[in-house]
Design an enzyme around this catalytic site. Structure first.
Site, short mmCIF file in Angstrom:
data_model
loop_
_atom_site.label_atom_id
_atom_site.label_comp_id
_atom_site.label_asym_id
_atom_site.label_seq_id
_atom_site.Cartn_x
_atom_site.Cartn_y
_atom_site.Cartn_z
N HIS A 34 0.76 -1.16 -0.04
CA HIS A 34 -0.02 0.09 0.06
C HIS A 34 1.03 1.21 0.07
CE1 HIS A 34 -3.68 2.38 0.67
NE2 HIS A 34 -3.01 2.97 1.44
N HIS A 80 -10.10 3.68 -1.11
CA HIS A 80 -10.12 3.09 0.36
C HIS A 80 -11.03 2.00 0.18
CE1 HIS A 80 -9.90 5.22 4.38
NE2 HIS A 80 -8.65 5.21 3.96
N ASP A 102 -4.91 15.61 1.41
CA ASP A 102 -3.80 15.63 0.40
C ASP A 102 -3.61 17.06 -0.32
OD1 ASP A 102 -2.98 13.14 1.04
OD2 ASP A 102 -3.77 12.08 -0.42
N GLU A 313 -4.04 5.51 12.50
CA GLU A 313 -4.49 6.58 11.48
C GLU A 313 -5.53 7.11 11.73
OE1 GLU A 313 -4.58 3.90 7.99
OE2 GLU A 313 -2.59 3.23 8.33
N GLN A 315 -8.07 10.24 11.92
CA GLN A 315 -8.19 11.05 10.84
C GLN A 315 -8.37 12.70 11.34
OE1 GLN A 315 -9.14 9.87 7.22
NE2 GLN A 315 -7.52 8.78 8.48
N GLY A 531 -1.06 9.68 -8.91
CA GLY A 531 -1.95 8.69 -8.69
C GLY A 531 -1.92 7.90 -7.38
#
Length: 731
Positions: A34, A80, A102, A313, A315, A531
């Site tokens: 990943h 996701h 991002d 992780e 958010q 990408g």
């Protein structure tokens, strides 16, 4: 999932010792498929990412492309997939949150989202002789996933005030055990406000701003790098993050003020591998290191250990590089927006180190001490065998045009997607000129006095039938969507989804979509500027079809565009369709074969796709052009049905054309154009593509379609009824 023995040997050799538990977990996540793209990176050099318009290409949190010397857009895309199977609502919602952050990392303000969604079958296909109880359960499960994903995207996107303006939805039985959720985001930034994810200078502070860190999403990167098991929905739930869109909205506005005041030297959002991933990647890109004190991280759960703080992780968090003299001001802005703020360490010239002083330790413990570059780029690449798929032989079903028309126009893949996009706020931000439901969305970029068109999607039927040519078709179709609105393609980002790459046939299909997408984008002169890769989309029901989602932008003068719906008068022209001249065009990859069963080769694509797209954009912007619509999924039959609105059309296929082939083949590079000056359209496409006049507009809402001396007649209500299958299944 644990660090492979061969990888552990490399780590021991580099460090000169056994890794600590935190280091081992960090390497496991950062060296996962990943994060490290171990199986795909060797293939990605096929893409051309350069162009005068490209400011920042692949490798940052998002790409940056110029509209003019002062105005830039950012483009990013994220998958996701695994989280959306385990928890469709939170999995999809946090996918939106991640791609928006991002965008923030580049100093940009998010202005549009596009989601491309792929699920198992929604209804039983006609080609299935006798549905079983297991089939019914699969359909019900697909509806559950579909409903949760759309709700998650809409709730999150609507709450943060970013319009969802484009995307696609596709259904294929092979997604039943592993749906795909691919989300793209476009941002807007002035040249002088842009930042990057590359650390700038030793001595600068690392500041964490946003939500408190909890235990959600632990091991998410490694979870996304393995096949889904049958009990993934229960066993893997802790690896799925939980989103908070209201905190994200505050983070968006705080980020805007931080950028306005010039307080940020570099930035990276916290996504895969959490703080460990974001902070190590940030300093590694600058050839630097860091010293981080993990207990300084603001937390929302008690008694978190070093590994949990490092890899959770959670958010809505950003990692900023801040000059020491600006730290207090950053803290003030964070407090103003009710966001947590921690000064967690600083940029150094040495290794990436993390220390921790917990209640159960005596003194400060060094839990990570490794070269940042080795963490980020030290993973060895995989050299995997691959088998190229073969094209199937022709085996066509026997149907009449009327039966086929009803079935294909009424298929979930070609039906109206209004049930999806009506849940999205596509008007917020007052930039949307052409909303969802058309070939492409168009946004008003008033800062550059340009329209920005956006198209996103793929067709699994195409790439399942022929990965290489199917991927070329995906790129051409997205470019055609833009050109149908009068826009010239600018740049693209891709999300490459595949199954388990360790299976040679699966990896062969994945290699095919990479090469096909790269070759067609080069032929169109469209740089692929960024990408995402998502592999191991395999489950107990088998691998997904190789799925190359492409999100492409284009620009045009002004914000207006020709509609999809026809006017009451004006010639109806089909451009680029060899079947209307009587040529035998294969039906491979078509919705017709997916509906009725059968196989065929994939059709050949146009020889000069770039000329076709460029010419179409000019024709679409001609003041005598009344309507334009891309011909793709479902073929000409679906395109004509979709053009009926307040007005209808009379169409007759040429005698030379085989009715089924002409109506249902899906060769890309075709459009229907309605014009008051058909001769101008012919002149424009002379030497580029064929032009066939098939009919006229009419002043009622009826489609009258004559094929082989049989006339099929449908009014707008008939067509709406055929195309309402998704709403009927979901409401």
């Amino acid at each position: 999932m644990s660090l492979a023995d061969s990888d552990r040997e490399l780590v021991v050799e580099e460090l000169g010792r056994d890794p600590t538990p935190a280091e081992e977990a960090l390497f496991e996540n950062l060296w996962s498929e990943h994060c490290a793209y171990r199986s795909s990176r060797p293939l990605l050099s096929a893409f051309d990412s350069e162009g005068d318009q490209v400011v920042i290409g692949p490798g940052d949190d998002a790409a940056v492309v110029s509209l003019d010397e002062d105005t830039y857009i950012t483009m990013g895309i994220e998958s996701h997939n695994h989280p959306s199977y385990v928890d469709p609502y939170d999995g999809a919602a946090t996918g939106v949150g991640g791609i928006v952050r991002d965008t923030l990392s580049m100093g940009a303000y998010p202005i549009a989202l596009a989601d491309s969604l792929y699920f198992g079958g929604l209804v039983e296909p006609r080609s299935t002789a006798s549905p079983t109880e297991s089939d019914d359960i699969d359909r019900e499960h697909s509806r559950y996933l579909f409903d949760g994903v759309v709700e998650g995207i809409s709730d999150y996107g609507n709450s943060i005030g970013v319009p969802t303006v484009a995307g696609s939805v596709a259904f294929h039985d092979d997604y039943e055990g592993n749906p795909l959720v691919n989300v793209a985001c476009v941002g807007l930034v002035d040249a002088e406000r842009m930042v990057t994810a590359e650390a700038q200078e030793p001595g600068n502070k690392l500041v964490l701003v946003g939500n408190g860190t909890g235990r959600d999403g632990l091991g998410g990167a490694s979870f996304a790098s393995e096949d889904l098991s049958e009990d993934a929905e229960t066993e893997d739930r802790p690896a799925v993050q939980v989103g908070d869109p209201y905190t994200e909205k505050l983070l968006i506005e705080a980020n805007e003020q931080l950028i306005d005041e010039g307080l940020i030297e570099s930035a990276r959002d916290l996504g895969a591998a959490g703080l460990g991933g974001a902070s190590s990647e940030l300093v590694a890109k600058g050839g630097l290191g860091a010293e981080i004190e993990l207990e300084r991280v603001h937390q929302r759960e008690p008694n978190m250990n070093a590994l949990e703080i490092l890899l959770a992780e959670s958010q809505e968090r950003m990692c900023y590089e801040v000059a020491p003299e600006n730290v207090d001001r950053v803290s003030e802005i964070a407090e103003r927006y009710d966001l947590g703020c921690s000064v967690i360490g600083e940029v150094t010239e040495g290794n990436y180190t993390c220390t921790f002083e917990g209640s159960e330790t005596e003194g400060r413990e060094t839990v990570v001490d490794a070269p940042a570059e080795f963490l980020g780029d030290g993973a060895p690449m995989n050299d995997l065998p691959h088998e190229a798929p073969s094209q199937p032989k022709r085996d066509l079903p026997d149907t009449d045009a009327g039966t086929a028309f009803d079935a294909v126009v009424g298929s979930p893949n070609t039906a109206s997607k209004r049930w999806v996009y009506r849940q999205y706020d596509h008007e917020v931000g007052v930039r949307t000129s052409v909303p969802p439901g058309d070939d492409a969305a168009v946004l008003a970029i008033r800062e550059a006095e340009q329209g920005l068109a956006l198209s996103s999607g793929a067709d699994p039927n195409w790439t399942d039938a022929a990965p290489y040519d199917g991927a070329r078709a995906v790129a051409l179709e997205n470019a055609t969507n833009l050109a149908a609105k009068g826009a010239t393609p600018l740049a693209a980002v891709d999300c490459l989804n595949g199954g388990n790459p360790e299976k040679p046939d699966v990896y062969g299909g994945f290699k095919g979509i990479v090469d096909g997408l790269a070759d067609m984008c080069s032929a169109l002169d469209v740089p692929v500027v960024g990408g995402n890769v998502s592999l191991y989309n395999d489950s107990s029901s088998g691998p997904i079809p190789p799925t190359p989602t492409l999100a492409m932008t284009g620009t045009k003068d002004g914000y207006d565009a020709p509609p999809q719906s026809v006017e009451s008068e004006g010639a109806l022209l089909v451009v680029g369709d060899p079947a209307l001249a009587g040529e035998d065009v294969p039906l491979g990859g078509s919705e017709y074969l997916a509906t009725f069963g059968g196989t065929d080769e994939f059709p050949e694509l146009p020889e000069t796709p770039g000329e076709f797209v460029e010419t179409l954009a000019a024709v679409a912007d001609d003041d005598r052009t009344l309507a334009v619509h891309d011909v793709s999924h479902g073929g000409l039959a679906v395109a004509l049905a979709e053009m009926v609105g307040e007005n209808g059309l009379d169409a007759t296929l040429p005698d030379a054309a085989d009715p089924v082939t002409a109506l249902f083949h899906e060769r890309p590079g075709r459009v229907v154009v309605q014009s008051t000056a058909p001769e101008r359209v012919r002149e424009a496409f002379d030497g580029v593509a064929s032009v066939h006049r098939i009919g006229e507009g009419r002043d009622d809402d009826t489609l009258s379609l004559t094929v082989d001396d049989v006339t099929l007649t449908y009014d707008a209500d008939d067509i709406a009824s055929l195309r309402s299958v998704i709403a009927e299944q979901m409401d």
